[in-house]
Motif scaffolding. Structure first.
Motif, PDB file in Angstrom:
ATOM      1  N   ASP A  36       0.846  -1.206   0.000  1.00 55.74           N
ATOM      2  CA  ASP A  36       0.000   0.000   0.000  1.00 55.74           C
ATOM      3  C   ASP A  36       0.875   1.249   0.000  1.00 55.74           C
ATOM      4  O   ASP A  36       2.107   1.150   0.059  1.00 55.74           O
ATOM      5  CB  ASP A  36      -0.998   0.002   1.161  1.00 55.74           C
ATOM      6  CG  ASP A  36      -0.327  -0.030   2.526  1.00 55.74           C
ATOM      7  OD1 ASP A  36       0.767   0.556   2.641  1.00 55.74           O
ATOM      8  OD2 ASP A  36      -0.900  -0.640   3.452  1.00 55.74           O
ATOM      9  N   ALA A  37       0.223   2.418  -0.063  1.00 56.53           N
ATOM     10  CA  ALA A  37       0.949   3.682  -0.206  1.00 56.53           C
ATOM     11  C   ALA A  37       1.834   3.978   0.984  1.00 56.53           C
ATOM     12  O   ALA A  37       2.956   4.484   0.834  1.00 56.53           O
ATOM     13  CB  ALA A  37      -0.068   4.817  -0.428  1.00 56.53           C
ATOM     14  N   ASP A  38       1.333   3.656   2.177  1.00 54.51           N
ATOM     15  CA  ASP A  38       2.119   3.954   3.376  1.00 54.51           C
ATOM     16  C   ASP A  38       3.438   3.182   3.380  1.00 54.51           C
ATOM     17  O   ASP A  38       4.495   3.741   3.678  1.00 54.51           O
ATOM     18  CB  ASP A  38       1.302   3.624   4.630  1.00 54.51           C
ATOM     19  CG  ASP A  38       0.106   4.553   4.767  1.00 54.51           C
ATOM     20  OD1 ASP A  38       0.134   5.666   4.147  1.00 54.51           O
ATOM     21  OD2 ASP A  38      -0.881   4.187   5.453  1.00 54.51           O
ATOM     22  N   SER A  62      -4.572   4.883   2.981  1.00 55.30           N
ATOM     23  CA  SER A  62      -4.731   6.336   3.090  1.00 55.30           C
ATOM     24  C   SER A  62      -4.675   7.006   1.728  1.00 55.30           C
ATOM     25  O   SER A  62      -5.282   8.052   1.521  1.00 55.30           O
ATOM     26  CB  SER A  62      -3.630   6.908   3.997  1.00 55.30           C
ATOM     27  OG  SER A  62      -2.360   6.561   3.454  1.00 55.30           O
ATOM     28  N   MET A  63      -3.951   6.422   0.758  1.00 57.08           N
ATOM     29  CA  MET A  63      -3.849   7.023  -0.565  1.00 57.08           C
ATOM     30  C   MET A  63      -4.025   5.957  -1.643  1.00 57.08           C
ATOM     31  O   MET A  63      -3.576   4.827  -1.468  1.00 57.08           O
ATOM     32  CB  MET A  63      -2.468   7.678  -0.761  1.00 57.08           C
ATOM     33  CG  MET A  63      -2.249   8.933   0.045  1.00 57.08           C
ATOM     34  SD  MET A  63      -0.659   9.679  -0.385  1.00 57.08           S
ATOM     35  CE  MET A  63       0.446   8.726   0.624  1.00 57.08           C
ATOM     36  N   ASP A  64      -4.611   6.361  -2.754  1.00 60.26           N
ATOM     37  CA  ASP A  64      -4.595   5.429  -3.881  1.00 60.26           C
ATOM     38  C   ASP A  64      -3.333   5.712  -4.692  1.00 60.26           C
ATOM     39  O   ASP A  64      -2.515   6.574  -4.331  1.00 60.26           O
ATOM     40  CB  ASP A  64      -5.888   5.557  -4.706  1.00 60.26           C
ATOM     41  CG  ASP A  64      -6.017   6.869  -5.449  1.00 60.26           C
ATOM     42  OD1 ASP A  64      -5.045   7.677  -5.428  1.00 60.26           O
ATOM     43  OD2 ASP A  64      -7.075   7.100  -6.063  1.00 60.26           O
ATOM     44  N   ARG A  67      -2.667   9.397  -5.894  1.00 60.15           N
ATOM     45  CA  ARG A  67      -2.264  10.343  -4.843  1.00 60.15           C
ATOM     46  C   ARG A  67      -0.848  10.023  -4.366  1.00 60.15           C
ATOM     47  O   ARG A  67      -0.063  10.938  -4.089  1.00 60.15           O
ATOM     48  CB  ARG A  67      -3.255  10.277  -3.685  1.00 60.15           C
ATOM     49  CG  ARG A  67      -4.627  10.792  -4.104  1.00 60.15           C
ATOM     50  CD  ARG A  67      -5.574  10.846  -2.947  1.00 60.15           C
ATOM     51  NE  ARG A  67      -5.112  11.801  -1.925  1.00 60.15           N
ATOM     52  CZ  ARG A  67      -5.715  12.001  -0.760  1.00 60.15           C
ATOM     53  NH1 ARG A  67      -6.816  11.298  -0.476  1.00 60.15           N
ATOM     54  NH2 ARG A  67      -5.242  12.865   0.110  1.00 60.15           N
ATOM     55  N   LEU A  68      -0.572   8.726  -4.344  1.00 58.04           N
ATOM     56  CA  LEU A  68       0.794   8.319  -3.985  1.00 58.04           C
ATOM     57  C   LEU A  68       1.784   8.911  -5.000  1.00 58.04           C
ATOM     58  O   LEU A  68       2.823   9.474  -4.642  1.00 58.04           O
ATOM     59  CB  LEU A  68       0.885   6.791  -3.945  1.00 58.04           C
ATOM     60  CG  LEU A  68       2.282   6.207  -3.823  1.00 58.04           C
ATOM     61  CD1 LEU A  68       2.927   6.591  -2.464  1.00 58.04           C
ATOM     62  CD2 LEU A  68       2.233   4.680  -3.947  1.00 58.04           C
ATOM     63  N   SER A  69       1.424   8.782  -6.287  1.00 55.92           N
ATOM     64  CA  SER A  69       2.302   9.274  -7.350  1.00 55.92           C
ATOM     65  C   SER A  69       2.538  10.774  -7.204  1.00 55.92           C
ATOM     66  O   SER A  69       3.663  11.276  -7.353  1.00 55.92           O
ATOM     67  CB  SER A  69       1.681   9.013  -8.725  1.00 55.92           C
ATOM     68  OG  SER A  69       1.507   7.633  -8.894  1.00 55.92           O
ATOM     69  N   ALA A  71       2.320  12.484  -4.482  1.00 55.56           N
ATOM     70  CA  ALA A  71       3.160  12.719  -3.304  1.00 55.56           C
ATOM     71  C   ALA A  71       4.645  12.460  -3.631  1.00 55.56           C
ATOM     72  O   ALA A  71       5.534  13.222  -3.250  1.00 55.56           O
ATOM     73  CB  ALA A  71       2.683  11.835  -2.151  1.00 55.56           C
ATOM     74  N   ASP A  94      -4.496  13.863 -14.003  1.00 55.78           N
ATOM     75  CA  ASP A  94      -4.340  13.048 -12.796  1.00 55.78           C
ATOM     76  C   ASP A  94      -3.001  12.301 -12.778  1.00 55.78           C
ATOM     77  O   ASP A  94      -2.580  11.811 -11.739  1.00 55.78           O
ATOM     78  CB  ASP A  94      -5.487  12.042 -12.685  1.00 55.78           C
ATOM     79  CG  ASP A  94      -6.815  12.740 -12.418  1.00 55.78           C
ATOM     80  OD1 ASP A  94      -6.786  13.809 -11.756  1.00 55.78           O
ATOM     81  OD2 ASP A  94      -7.857  12.237 -12.886  1.00 55.78           O
TER      82      ASP A  94
END
Lengths: 120, 744
Positions: A36-38, A62-64, A67-69, A71, A94
């Motif tokens: 996962d993103a975390d 917490s992120m898909d 959103r991870l990308s 970040a 996006d």
């Protein structure tokens, strides 16, 4: 630090994560796995030499992947990014800049090819 | 007594004894011969006579006069007339003067007021005055013959008065009257009525033929002639006569009733004809008008498509138009009186009879509905109405009634009601509200559901602004506005969102409407149907979501299959690889079946295992464990892992020999962190000796890595000599992660 290109694979589906990770290792990549993103953010924190992130978009947590990308693009601008999804291609707004999109299912060879291109 | 006074009655004696020396005549002895002769003549006459001698009029009279003079007698004898009759002194002075001049005077019925008996009385006298002359012919006295006619005059006056009254009555009688005399029928009299009849022509004194030439040739002259000849009266009624009503005018037709009554003299001979009659033209004309109006009524009644009937005030029907006979098939007369009641449906008759009786009593209009039997026996509903006609003085004349067939209207109305009811029921059933907007006033009339739809209290109507206020501001432009309604440009089909008035729920409304235009094509009403399509909208949204979800799931499955394929098909032995690939796909498919049953929410651990071991000899696999629910990802992962273990066992392990057995157990334990944990074991026994495999294949990859990762625990495989043993240790599975289901 070896010469092997270090890549991070982010995929919540264990079978897919381990499969592509194994494939990439067989092709000479050093592969970090995150479900996962975390986890992905933690690994990037520890391994600043990661050159490319290959992430699924649709993930719990917490992120898909998008959103991870975003970040990652924000915090580690040099990291190349490939996003993948079983859903339709997201709008270019996006996608992270210079990011690539690969639709699922992908063939490992296509992923390897894309990574090699992006990492030079 | 002097001889000339003998046999002179009472007055003879009085004259003889009277002392004449005090008068201008002097003593009797000295009287001249003409005086004595005159006195002798007067005394012997039965006619009252008085003589006035000399210029001073000395009175000498006889017994007859004495009687006339009353109380003046005997004082008058020998008195001067002026003194004896002072009340007529001037009259007498004039007489004396005139007669002495040689003239005669004569009065008939001379009215004088005399006081003969002490009181003034009206008297009428015939008076003849003539001179008495002497031997030389000189007037010496006035001789007066007095005849009292008072009684005769009174009688005459009375007769005259009666005649006048008769004449007045005759003249003013309402009937016309005329008196004709003689064989030529000469008008003696014609009263005002008669004058009016003949146009005020002057007829008196003329014969009928002269006076009324315009009635010649109409038989009246001849009838008069016959009456005169035969003496038989003639009575005629409603005779037509053409008469000039104005002099020189065109003859007009009049109608008269008249009598010609012969008048006979005392000998019974006919001397004339009394005509008396009445002009009945107005009555005849009125009667004819009534007959004409009656004919008009019949014509009208026959022309009407309705049943028409009449009845006298007593209520026994006496006439029906042809429609009634055609409809009922009844014979003429059969319906008269109470015969019509045979046509009325027996169930309706009591009510109809009561209404009719009530109408007859109250003279109020009759209004009733009943079924009437047609000639073919079918009953059709009619509305019967009747009104009472009164004559000019208000007394009841007759009832005129109609029966109108309303069967078709009633049926159409019933069909309309049925159809409206069906429409309403179907609308209610379908949750469709209907509304009607009066464009001018902006009032909305809604069905029951309409109010439910907007969460408004049920009312007769509501202004459009109330409903418009419920529409979400961002959707208001979609709805019709007063302007677009008036212009007829409002969109016929729209969908918009409202905030319900009662509970603030946001609902989707679909509205379809049509305009109703007036003759000029301007919209006057808007008819609309509305439906709450919120569920439909949500279903659509869900559908979109599901489609995306399904697409995602399929892509994921393909990705999984793709991963399995690339892992499975990499060896040299293609046959073995193909078999292994098919088995792995089957295991995946079986797990999908299980998950499909619960819409990909969950599957019990027991069912996942039962499904996964179904291709293997199940009687040699013991499965024991408590109830655990797994999410889709774990279910799939476990199914694939059990398939790998089973396949391996069938090839090399316990299931490859008849005596071999497998035991699958799981239990709930407490983990190292103190949380509940699951420990699942696969234990083989009774199989051939186990050797540790030379390389790690995809099976071990699935079991050791994927299964462990998906359960968030650890997996350990022991290749014991007695049999393979595999153990999964993981946190007790829960379904907290709904996102897990979603992500699949």
């Amino acid at each position: 630090m070896s010469d092997a290109k270090k890549v991070l694979v982010v995929e919540d589906e264990a079978l897919l994560l381990f499969s592509i990770a194994d494939e990439l290792r067989d092709c000479g990549f050093e592969v970090l796995e995150a479900s996962d993103a975390d986890e992905a953010m933690e690994l990037l924190q520890k391994h600043p030499d990661v050159g490319l992130m290959f992430t699924d978009i649709d993930m719990p947590g917490s992120m898909d992947g998008l959103r991870l990308s975003a970040a990652v693009r924000d915090r580690w601008p040099p990291v190349k990014i490939i996003v993948t999804s079983g859903k339709s291609r997201p709008g270019s707004a996006d996608l992270p800049s210079e990011g690539r999109f690969m639709s699922k299912p992908y063939t490992p060879s296509a992923v390897v090819l894309a990574m090699r291109e992006m990492l030079g | 007594m002097p001889a000339f006074l003998r046999d002179g009655g009472e007055l003879g004696e009085l004259i003889a004894s009277f002392d004449w020396s005090g008068t201008s005549l002097g003593p009797i002895a000295g009287w001249p011969g003409h005086l004595k002769t005159s006195v002798a003549l007067a005394l012997r006459s039965t006619v009252p006579i008085v003589m006035l001698w000399g210029q001073d009029g000395v009175m000498i009279y006889n017994d007859g006069y004495a009687e006339f003079a009353g109380m003046r007698h005997p004082r008058s004898l020998g008195a001067r007339v002026r003194e004896a009759w002072p009340e007529v002194a001037d009259f007498n002075d004039n007489i004396i003067k005139t007669v002495f001049a040689g003239k005669k005077l004569s009065y008939r019925d001379q009215q004088l007021t005399l006081e003969r008996n002490g009181v003034a009385e009206q008297v009428y006298l015939n008076l003849d005055y003539s001179p008495v002359v002497d031997e030389e012919g000189r007037p010496v006295a006035v001789i007066v013959f007095v005849v009292e006619t008072t009684e005769k005059v009174r009688v005459e006056r009375q007769v005259q008065g009666e005649r006048e009254r008769l004449k007045q009555m005759f003249g003013q009688a309402p009937s016309f009257m005329a008196l004709l005399s003689g064989p030529d029928h000469v008008f003696e009299l014609a009263n005002r009525g008669y004058q009016q009849l003949i146009g005020h022509r002057e007829v008196v004194g003329k014969s009928v033929r002269q006076a009324l030439p315009d009635i010649g040739g109409q038989g009246f002259y001849e009838i008069l002639d016959r009456v005169y000849e035969t003496g038989e009266p003639f009575v005629g009624s409603a005779l037509t006569v053409a008469l000039q009503r104005t002099p020189g005018g065109l003859p007009q037709q009049r109608f008269v009733d008249l009598v010609y009554q012969p008048i006979r003299d005392e000998n019974g001979a006919v001397t004339g004809i009394f005509v008396e009659g009445i002009d009945i033209t107005e009555r005849i004309v009125a009667e004819r008008a009534v007959r004409a109006s009656e004919a008009q009524f019949r014509t009208f009644a026959e022309a009407m498509p309705n049943h028409v009937w009449t009845s006298p005030p007593s209520g026994e029907l006496d006439w029906f138009n042809t429609r009634v006979y055609e409809y009922s098939g009844a014979a003429p007369g059969e319906l008269d009186g109470e015969g019509w009641t045979k046509l009325v449906h027996p169930d309706d008759l009591p009510g109809a009879g009561e209404s009719w009786a009530q109408a007859l009593r109250s003279c109020q209009p009759y209004d009733v509905e009943f079924r009437l039997r047609r000639f073919d026996g079918a009953y059709r509903l009619h509305i019967a109405r009747a009104v009472l006609i009164r004559d000019s003085d208000g007394s009841p004349l007759r009832w005129i009634g109609t029966n109108t067939d309303i069967e078709d209207q009633r049926q159409a109305y019933q069909r309309f009601l049925d159809s409206e009811r069906r429409l309403r029921l179907s609308q209610d059933a379908a949750g469709i509200a209907s509304m009607e907007v009066d464009i001018a006033s902006g009032a909305i009339f809604g069905s029951d559901i309409f109010w439910d739809l907007f969460g408004l209290p049920k009312a007769e109507s509501v202004h459009t602004s109330v409903v418009e206020a419920l529409v979400l501001p961002e959707d208001r432009h979609i709805r019709s506005s007063p302007e677009t309604r008036k212009a007829g440009t409002a969109s016929p089909n729209v969908e918009y969102r409202i905030r319900r008035s009662d509970n603030d729920d946001i609902r989707w409304i679909s509205r379809h409407m049509e305009f109703l235009n007036d003759a000029q094509g301007r919209p006057v009403k808007m008819f609309g149907v509305l439906r709450d399509i919120t569920e439909q909208k949500e279903a659509q949204a869900r559908q979109v979501l599901l489609t995306h979800e399904l697409e995602h799931r399929i892509k994921n499955i393909l990705a999984t299959v793709s991963a399995i394929a690339s892992q499975t098909l990499r060896g040299d032995n293609m046959d073995a690889s193909r078999t292994a690939f098919n088995e792995r796909l089957r295991a995946l498919a079986n797990a999908h079946d299980l998950l499909t049953r619960t819409q990909w929410t969950s599957a019990s651990l027991e069912s996942v295992i039962a499904s996964a071991i179904s291709p293997f000899p199940a009687d040699r696999i013991a499965v024991v464990g408590p109830s655990v629910v797994l999410g889709p990802k774990r279910a799939l992962s476990l199914a694939l892992a059990i398939n790998e273990l089973g396949t391996n066992s069938l090839k090399y392990g316990a299931l490859s020999v008849p005596a071999g057995e497998v035991s699958i157990n799981w239990s709930r334990e407490t983990g190292e962190n103190g949380e509940p944990a699951i420990v699942l074991t696969w234990v083989e026994s009774g199989g051939p000796p186990v050797s540790v495999p030379s390389r790690r294949g995809f099976g071990r990859f699935l079991i050791e890595r994927v299964l462990a990762a998906d359960f968030g625990g650890t997996v350990r495989i022991d290749f014991n000599a007695g049999g393979v043993e595999c153990t999964l240790r993981a946190p007790w599975p829960t379904l907290k992660a709904t996102s897990e289901a979603k992500s699949l």
